[in-house]
Scaffold this motif. Structure first.
Motif, PDB file in Angstrom:
ATOM      1  N   ASP A 258      40.581  37.311  34.182  1.00 32.91           N
ATOM      2  CA  ASP A 258      41.827  37.927  34.698  1.00 32.91           C
ATOM      3  C   ASP A 258      42.120  37.229  36.143  1.00 32.91           C
ATOM      4  OD1 ASP A 258      42.193  39.185  32.495  1.00 32.91           O
ATOM      5  OD2 ASP A 258      41.368  41.405  33.285  1.00 32.91           O
ATOM      6  N   VAL A 259      40.774  37.191  36.980  1.00 31.34           N
ATOM      7  CA  VAL A 259      41.063  36.455  38.208  1.00 31.34           C
ATOM      8  C   VAL A 259      41.441  35.181  38.212  1.00 31.34           C
ATOM      9  CG1 VAL A 259      39.645  36.042  40.271  1.00 31.34           C
ATOM     10  CG2 VAL A 259      39.210  38.181  39.143  1.00 31.34           C
ATOM     11  N   GLU A 260      41.102  34.224  37.422  1.00 28.26           N
ATOM     12  CA  GLU A 260      41.420  32.867  37.265  1.00 28.26           C
ATOM     13  C   GLU A 260      43.165  32.990  36.884  1.00 28.26           C
ATOM     14  OE1 GLU A 260      38.810  31.591  34.261  1.00 28.26           O
ATOM     15  OE2 GLU A 260      37.095  31.572  35.489  1.00 28.26           O
ATOM     16  N   GLU A 261      43.363  33.554  36.095  1.00 26.55           N
ATOM     17  CA  GLU A 261      44.903  33.616  35.578  1.00 26.55           C
ATOM     18  C   GLU A 261      45.989  34.214  36.593  1.00 26.55           C
ATOM     19  OE1 GLU A 261      44.907  35.135  31.699  1.00 26.55           O
ATOM     20  OE2 GLU A 261      43.529  33.844  30.678  1.00 26.55           O
ATOM     21  N   CYS A 262      45.325  34.896  37.682  1.00 22.50           N
ATOM     22  CA  CYS A 262      46.047  35.427  38.399  1.00 22.50           C
ATOM     23  C   CYS A 262      46.618  34.518  39.437  1.00 22.50           C
ATOM     24  CB  CYS A 262      45.685  36.923  39.131  1.00 22.50           C
ATOM     25  SG  CYS A 262      44.605  36.587  40.165  1.00 22.50           S
ATOM     26  N   ASP A 263      47.595  34.746  40.589  1.00 19.18           N
ATOM     27  CA  ASP A 263      48.027  33.864  41.631  1.00 19.18           C
ATOM     28  C   ASP A 263      47.235  34.518  42.849  1.00 19.18           C
ATOM     29  OD1 ASP A 263      49.340  32.069  40.239  1.00 19.18           O
ATOM     30  OD2 ASP A 263      51.345  33.252  40.423  1.00 19.18           O
ATOM     31  N   ARG A 264      46.951  35.978  42.866  1.00 14.55           N
ATOM     32  CA  ARG A 264      46.456  36.667  44.172  1.00 14.55           C
ATOM     33  C   ARG A 264      45.692  37.712  43.615  1.00 14.55           C
ATOM     34  NH1 ARG A 264      50.647  37.235  48.070  1.00 14.55           N
ATOM     35  NH2 ARG A 264      50.813  34.845  47.700  1.00 14.55           N
ATOM     36  N   LEU A 265      44.885  38.342  44.380  1.00 18.18           N
ATOM     37  CA  LEU A 265      44.111  39.510  44.103  1.00 18.18           C
ATOM     38  C   LEU A 265      44.172  40.548  44.930  1.00 18.18           C
ATOM     39  CD1 LEU A 265      41.628  40.497  42.319  1.00 18.18           C
ATOM     40  CD2 LEU A 265      40.058  39.550  43.995  1.00 18.18           C
ATOM     41  N   PHE A 266      44.318  41.743  44.770  1.00 20.08           N
ATOM     42  CA  PHE A 266      44.506  43.013  45.413  1.00 20.08           C
ATOM     43  C   PHE A 266      43.493  43.825  45.130  1.00 20.08           C
ATOM     44  CE2 PHE A 266      47.472  47.049  45.948  1.00 20.08           C
ATOM     45  CZ  PHE A 266      47.174  46.984  47.220  1.00 20.08           C
ATOM     46  N   LEU A 267      42.691  44.464  46.219  1.00 17.03           N
ATOM     47  CA  LEU A 267      41.678  45.270  45.866  1.00 17.03           C
ATOM     48  C   LEU A 267      42.063  46.585  46.551  1.00 17.03           C
ATOM     49  CD1 LEU A 267      38.963  42.640  47.374  1.00 17.03           C
ATOM     50  CD2 LEU A 267      39.347  43.074  45.016  1.00 17.03           C
ATOM     51  N   ALA A 277      32.036  43.967  40.618  1.00 14.87           N
ATOM     52  CA  ALA A 277      33.208  43.714  41.433  1.00 14.87           C
ATOM     53  C   ALA A 277      33.086  42.719  42.467  1.00 14.87           C
ATOM     54  CB  ALA A 277      33.602  45.097  42.068  1.00 14.87           C
ATOM     55  N   PHE A 278      32.043  42.739  43.377  1.00 12.52           N
ATOM     56  CA  PHE A 278      31.868  41.657  44.588  1.00 12.52           C
ATOM     57  C   PHE A 278      32.180  40.393  44.147  1.00 12.52           C
ATOM     58  CE2 PHE A 278      29.473  39.454  47.732  1.00 12.52           C
ATOM     59  CZ  PHE A 278      30.225  39.572  48.789  1.00 12.52           C
ATOM     60  N   ARG A 279      31.404  40.138  42.823  1.00 12.86           N
ATOM     61  CA  ARG A 279      31.413  38.681  42.503  1.00 12.86           C
ATOM     62  C   ARG A 279      32.778  38.164  42.028  1.00 12.86           C
ATOM     63  NH1 ARG A 279      27.514  39.644  37.111  1.00 12.86           N
ATOM     64  NH2 ARG A 279      29.023  40.651  35.679  1.00 12.86           N
ATOM     65  N   LEU A 280      33.783  39.046  41.615  1.00 13.84           N
ATOM     66  CA  LEU A 280      35.024  38.925  41.150  1.00 13.84           C
ATOM     67  C   LEU A 280      35.876  38.462  42.542  1.00 13.84           C
ATOM     68  CD1 LEU A 280      35.782  41.454  38.585  1.00 13.84           C
ATOM     69  CD2 LEU A 280      35.215  39.340  38.271  1.00 13.84           C
ATOM     70  N   LEU A 281      35.389  39.082  43.720  1.00 14.12           N
ATOM     71  CA  LEU A 281      36.271  38.656  44.591  1.00 14.12           C
ATOM     72  C   LEU A 281      35.718  37.333  45.207  1.00 14.12           C
ATOM     73  CD1 LEU A 281      37.472  39.120  47.769  1.00 14.12           C
ATOM     74  CD2 LEU A 281      35.507  40.205  48.579  1.00 14.12           C
ATOM     75  N   GLU A 286      36.750  31.515  45.938  1.00 13.96           N
ATOM     76  CA  GLU A 286      36.280  29.987  45.410  1.00 13.96           C
ATOM     77  C   GLU A 286      37.671  29.465  45.053  1.00 13.96           C
ATOM     78  OE1 GLU A 286      33.225  30.777  42.818  1.00 13.96           O
ATOM     79  OE2 GLU A 286      31.692  31.218  44.236  1.00 13.96           O
ATOM     80  N   LEU A 287      38.375  30.254  44.239  1.00 18.91           N
ATOM     81  CA  LEU A 287      39.703  29.438  43.620  1.00 18.91           C
ATOM     82  C   LEU A 287      40.634  29.517  44.698  1.00 18.91           C
ATOM     83  CD1 LEU A 287      39.260  31.334  40.395  1.00 18.91           C
ATOM     84  CD2 LEU A 287      38.727  29.017  40.808  1.00 18.91           C
ATOM     85  N   LYS A 288      40.587  29.912  46.000  1.00 19.68           N
ATOM     86  CA  LYS A 288      41.545  30.002  47.232  1.00 19.68           C
ATOM     87  C   LYS A 288      42.653  30.610  46.600  1.00 19.68           C
ATOM     88  CE  LYS A 288      38.970  26.477  48.712  1.00 19.68           C
ATOM     89  NZ  LYS A 288      38.144  26.507  49.826  1.00 19.68           N
ATOM     90  N   LYS A 289      42.296  31.733  46.050  1.00 22.87           N
ATOM     91  CA  LYS A 289      43.569  32.976  45.885  1.00 22.87           C
ATOM     92  C   LYS A 289      43.740  33.717  47.107  1.00 22.87           C
ATOM     93  CE  LYS A 289      43.161  32.181  41.306  1.00 22.87           C
ATOM     94  NZ  LYS A 289      44.217  31.732  40.443  1.00 22.87           N
TER      95      LYS A 289
END
Length: 361
Positions: A258-267, A277-281, A286-289
């Motif tokens: 889910d993180v890889e397929e998104c363009d940005r991450l909102f917490l 959860a922290f490892r997803l951040l 790492e993927l420069k999101k």
């Protein structure tokens, strides 16, 4: 076995300073701008459900509201010795009384604002650490169960199902009825609580503060499916990830996808104290999101390069941010407009300084 309760590192709590204030109008504009490109993955935490009357574990200072918090661990709950029986009696009595407030909780304005974003596919992937099912409730009138399962990942499971240690699943409502039938004296007590509204203090996992009672006589019923297979078995747990228990490979892999397929991450509404959860951040960084965090109080992400933080309650921001972002669509889409008019605002009593020494679970 030594299992510790995840928390925010002490150094972050010690060094925490007052965050830069931001006006509601500026926060609304920033959140709307961040979400505007779409394809956003969202991670929510306990802070999102507070306005539904469900307490967060941590307060505005980032510390546990009960400083002596000590949950029951997975190995304790599933222990088949007499010690494990005692743990389960205590857990299930407290959970029996604590589940109804979670079951009856209603989505708040933030849940419905997020539901509008999911419905319009601005947020195609939502990962929640919450086990209350309120994200599902906010969308249940427009999406069926397969769609809800596809679009919402419950990282830590759900309180609404129960599993025995042989893998048989039971709906939580049915299991509550089984507990009531096996414990008529506690059923009468629970009915009295319903009538008077004087429910014990409830934690976000459906556990209650319950002091000065004996758990010895509480009866945990046998699994009906195990009885059909010719064995008695009363080792049950809710379909929730306990401290010391591992998230399944399927859920872990899906959360990373889910993180890889998104363009940005909102917490939203999370301190990121749990590593799941922290490892997803960390993976997103790492993927420069691009990452935006909205939370009140210290978090495990504070000071990490690449994380933009807004310190303001979600109920002050989210509905107006979604209105700003979907302004043209709210006129044309009655479903979106209805969502943006919906939601309760019923926070729990403001008694967060709960300093009584007690264990949870």
């Amino acid at each position: 076995m030594r299992v510790s309760v995840p928390t925010i590192p002490a150094a972050l709590l010690r060094d925490a300073t007052s965050a830069q204030t931001i006006s509601p109008a500026a926060a609304v504009e920033r959140v709307a701008d961040f979400l505007a490109p779409g394809n956003v993955a969202l991670i929510t935490g306990a802070g999102v459900s507070v306005d539904s009357g469900i307490r967060a574990y941590r307060g505005a200072k980032g510390r546990y509201l009960n400083p002596n918090y000590r949950p029951i661990f997975y190995h304790e709950l599933m222990d088949e010795t007499a010690k494990g029986v005692a743990y389960r009696k205590r857990y299930w009595l407290r959970s029996y009384l604590g589940y109804p407030p979670v079951r009856d909780a209603l989505p708040n304005t933030t849940h419905f604002a997020l539901a509008a974003l999911q419905y319009r596919n601005v947020i195609p992937r939502l990962i929640t650490q919450n086990v209350d099912g309120l994200h599902h409730k906010a969308l249940a009138h427009v999406w069926d169960q397969p769609r809800l399962h596809e679009r919402i990942l419950e990282l830590h499971g759900t309180l609404h199902k129960v599993n025995c240690n042989h893998g048989h699943a039971t709906d939580r409502g049915i299991f509550q009825d089984m507990l009531s039938a096996a414990n008529p004296q506690w059923k009468a007590f629970a009915d009295e609580l319903e009538l008077t509204g004087k429910r014990p203090r409830t934690n976000p996992d459906g556990d209650v503060v319950l002091e000065g009672v004996s758990f010895d006589e509480f009866v945990i019923p046998d699994c009906p499916s195990c009885l059909e297979e010719g064995r008695r078995n009363s080792v049950h747990k809710p379909d929730v990830i306990f401290f010391g228990e591992s998230i399944s490979k399927e859920v872990k892999d899906r959360s990373f996808r889910d993180v890889e397929e998104c363009d940005r991450l909102f917490l939203l509404g999370t301190t990121l104290a749990t590593f799941s959860a922290f490892r997803l951040l960390r993976h997103a960084l790492e993927l420069k999101k691009p990452v935006l965090l909205l939370n009140v109080g210290p978090t495990r992400a504070d000071g990490i390069p690449g994380v933009e933080k807004l310190e303001i309650p979600s109920n002050v921001v989210m509905r107006d941010a979604v209105r700003t972002l979907l302004s043209s669509q709210t006129i044309e889409d009655l479903t979106v407009e209805e969502m943006l008019r919906s939601g309760v605002n019923q926070p729990p009593p403001d008694d967060e300084d709960d300093t009584a020494p007690r264990s949870v679970g």
